[in-house]
Design an enzyme around this catalytic site. Structure first.
Site, short mmCIF file in Angstrom:
data_model
loop_
_atom_site.label_atom_id
_atom_site.label_comp_id
_atom_site.label_asym_id
_atom_site.label_seq_id
_atom_site.Cartn_x
_atom_site.Cartn_y
_atom_site.Cartn_z
CB SER A 137 -0.93 -0.15 1.23
OG SER A 137 -1.84 0.99 0.99
CG HIS A 138 0.46 3.54 3.32
ND1 HIS A 138 -0.60 2.69 3.45
CD2 HIS A 138 0.83 3.74 4.59
CE1 HIS A 138 -0.36 2.24 4.83
NE2 HIS A 138 0.39 3.07 5.41
CG ASP A 160 -2.70 3.91 -1.56
OD1 ASP A 160 -3.56 4.03 -2.48
OD2 ASP A 160 -2.67 3.08 -0.82
CG ASP A 181 -2.99 -0.57 -2.61
OD1 ASP A 181 -2.66 0.58 -2.03
OD2 ASP A 181 -3.43 -1.44 -1.97
NE ARG A 236 -3.79 4.12 3.01
CZ ARG A 236 -3.36 4.22 4.05
NH1 ARG A 236 -2.79 5.55 4.34
NH2 ARG A 236 -3.28 3.55 4.96
CE LYS A 291 -7.55 2.33 2.04
NZ LYS A 291 -7.46 1.00 2.84
#
Ligand code: G16
Length: 544
Positions: free
Chosen positions: A113-114, A278, A280, A283, A377
């Site tokens: 992710s981030h 972000d 992936d 976000r 999300k």
């Protein structure tokens, strides 16, 4: 082609966190480490013979190697078909979209992710189930349990596949389809939003936007959607080429890490709208000219304006937010006369509510917003939602937010993170808080009266599963809240998160810097948890 059975020994540290297994690349590259976890996933699934699996990732370092391993293990396990994004690229929302659209058994998404990428940085792997959403706790527990007892894994002996060429290939009896990673997702977005109206906005010669993809996965999606489909000028998308190390940056869309975008939106001749996503792509951060919107406010504003978007015109079933997310959306839900659910941190907790049709929108303070269109999300979805609202209302971002505060009041909100704290010290801080909270009920601190104190526990209203120890909440008589919890996504030491919230209904008091508006609560939080003592830090490392 021969299937090999490779003897292995369990690793003790394969417990998935808030969102899958995240570790340093060096840990994943240990012999058998990734293979063990993949085998644990496969062993925890129901019938796999002939089923479809979706595989892709955010393009970070080790993505391609991991995909080759997963494909050969999927073939050895008996999957019938695997859909892979070209170049190994699939954003998390696009993977969720594909799982649902092609009725896959599930998907494996490779991302931390981030978190930063590169040989010295982070890697991650998570499993999404057939509804397209993150595996619920029962499944991640089963995967962890299996990982502790593995003695072998199965893998097909075969050449690596060419991941950059669209087409259908074979690995033994399994078909591998290398697909365009953007097409299906872009079609879904077009079915939800008023693209004609957004196109008018983006081509009227007045409105300017910047999308910063932070050299992460959304680049190809953003180029296609904003520049090619919606007519925004070339150059609207910044840092649009996915890089294995995200260009050395931290692909986290917040005020600290997306500073290039923040400088543009707060600089001279700033554009009207800025957005970032972000690593992936799940976000989002939304900025107006010289204006930042907290993710909690963003969720509330999307809910209040959902009737302007074709997909949500007929109304919302309900809204859900994670516990530490501000209560701004609760007020909108009350106004709309719909339910609002408070879930633990982690997107997986929204899955049952979405599947049961109890909610339409959901979101988190951690820059995540989404809806029932998929089960993750979705960063670009949130950005398109904002553009749809801007196109329909013909007002600036700031005007829309200020109007919202006038109607519903403002929930001042901030999160203070203390990163890379020694894990034992962080656990001791939480232990100390657990023992203190029992004595706090009814206590007056300054002129703040504590009305409740608890360790948040959630009973899923659909399957009645219970999740305990989800963070400490301290509530005050004026509706203010302080929440403490330890992050479940870090890969180094522990991260203490302190969430602060104060409600302000008076318009004349809605213009303060949140750090000023929240300063009493910040002091109370520091004192109660003895943050300096336990962390050894004078101040948070990241404030959002
Ligand atoms: C993940 C989860 C989110 C969660 C976030 C932060 O997001 O999917 O639900 O809010 O981590 O979690 P924590 O506070 O435990 O670090 P992502 O974007 O990292 O996958």
């Amino acid at each position: 082609m021969p299937i090999q059975t490779i003897p292995t020994r369990p690793f003790a540290d394969q417990k998935p966190g808030t969102s899958g297994l995240r570790k340093k690349v060096s840990i994943f590259r240990q012999p058998h480490y990734l293979e063990n976890f993949v085998q644990a996933i496969f062993d925890s699934l129901p019938e796999k013979q002939g089923q479809t699996l979706v595989v892709g990732g955010d393009g970070r370092y080790y993505n391609r190697q991991a995909i080759q391993i997963i494909l050969k293990m999927a073939a050895a396990t008996g999957f019938g078909r695997v859909l892979v994004g070209r170049g190994g690229i699939l954003s998390t929302p696009a993977a969720s979209c594909l799982i649902r659209k092609y009725a896959a058994l599930g998907g494996i998404i490779l991302s931390a992710s981030h978190n930063p990428g590169g040989p010295q940085a982070d890697f991650g792997i998570k499993y999404n189930t057939e509804n397209g959403g993150p595996a619920p706790e029962q499944v991640t527990e089963a995967i962890f349990a299996r990982s502790k007892s593995l003695s072998a894994y199965k893998i097909l002996q075969a050449e690596d596949l060419e991941l950059d060429r669209l087409g259908v290939f074979r690995l033994d009896t399994m078909t591998v389809e290398i697909i365009d990673p953007v097409n299906d997702y872009a079609q879904l977005m077009e079915s939800l939003f008023d693209f004609d109206r957004i196109r008018e906005l983006l081509t009227n010669g007045q409105f300017r936007m910047v999308m910063d993809s932070l050299h992460a996965v959304t680049g190809p999606y953003a180029h296609r959607l904003f520049e090619q489909r919606l007519g925004a000028p070339l150059g609207t998308v910044h840092n649009g080429e996915p890089l294995e190390d995200f260009g050395g940056g931290h692909p986290d869309p917040n005020l600290v890490y997306a500073h290039e975008l923040v400088d543009i939106l707060f600089g001279e001749h700033a554009p009207d709208f800025g957005a970032a996503s972000d690593g992936d792509g799940d976000r989002n951060m939304i900025l107006g000219r010289h204006f930042f919107i907290t993710p909690s406010d963003s969720l509330a504003i999307l809910a209040a304006n959902a009737h302007l978007v074709p997909a949500y015109r007929s109304g919302l079933a309900g809204i859900a937010r994670s516990m530490p997310t501000s209560q701004a959306c609760d007020r909108v839900a009350a106004h709309l006369g719909i339910d609002c659910y408070e879930t633990p941190t982690g997107w997986k907790f929204f899955g049952n509510l979405l599947d049961a049709g109890r909610i339409t929108l959901c979101g988190e303070e951690s820059f995540g917003t989404g809806s029932n269109h998929i089960r993750e999300k979705d960063g670009l979805w949130a950005i398109l939602f904002w553009l749809n609202i801007l196109a329909a209302r013909q007002q600036s971002v700031e005007e829309i937010v200020r109007h919202h505060w006038r109607v519903y009041g403002r929930n001042y909100y901030s999160r203070h993170d203390y990163e890379n704290v020694d894990s034992d010290r962080a656990n001791a801080l939480m232990e100390n808080l657990y023992s203190t909270i029992k004595t706090l009920n009814g206590k007056l601190i300054g002129n703040h009266q504590i009305t409740y104190c608890d360790d948040f526990s959630y009973t899923d209203p659909v399957d009645y599963s219970v999740s305990r120890n989800q963070g400490i909440r301290i509530g005050f008589s004026d509706g203010s809240r302080i929440v403490f919890r330890l992050s479940g996504t870090g890969t180094q030491g522990a991260t203490l998160r302190v969430y602060l919230e104060r409600y302000e209904p008076k318009v004349s008091n809605q213009n303060f810097d949140p750090q000023i508006a929240l300063k009493h609560l910040i002091h109370i939080a520091e004192d109660l948890a003895q943050i300096r003592y336990y962390t050894g830090m004078e101040k948070p490392t990241v404030i959002t």
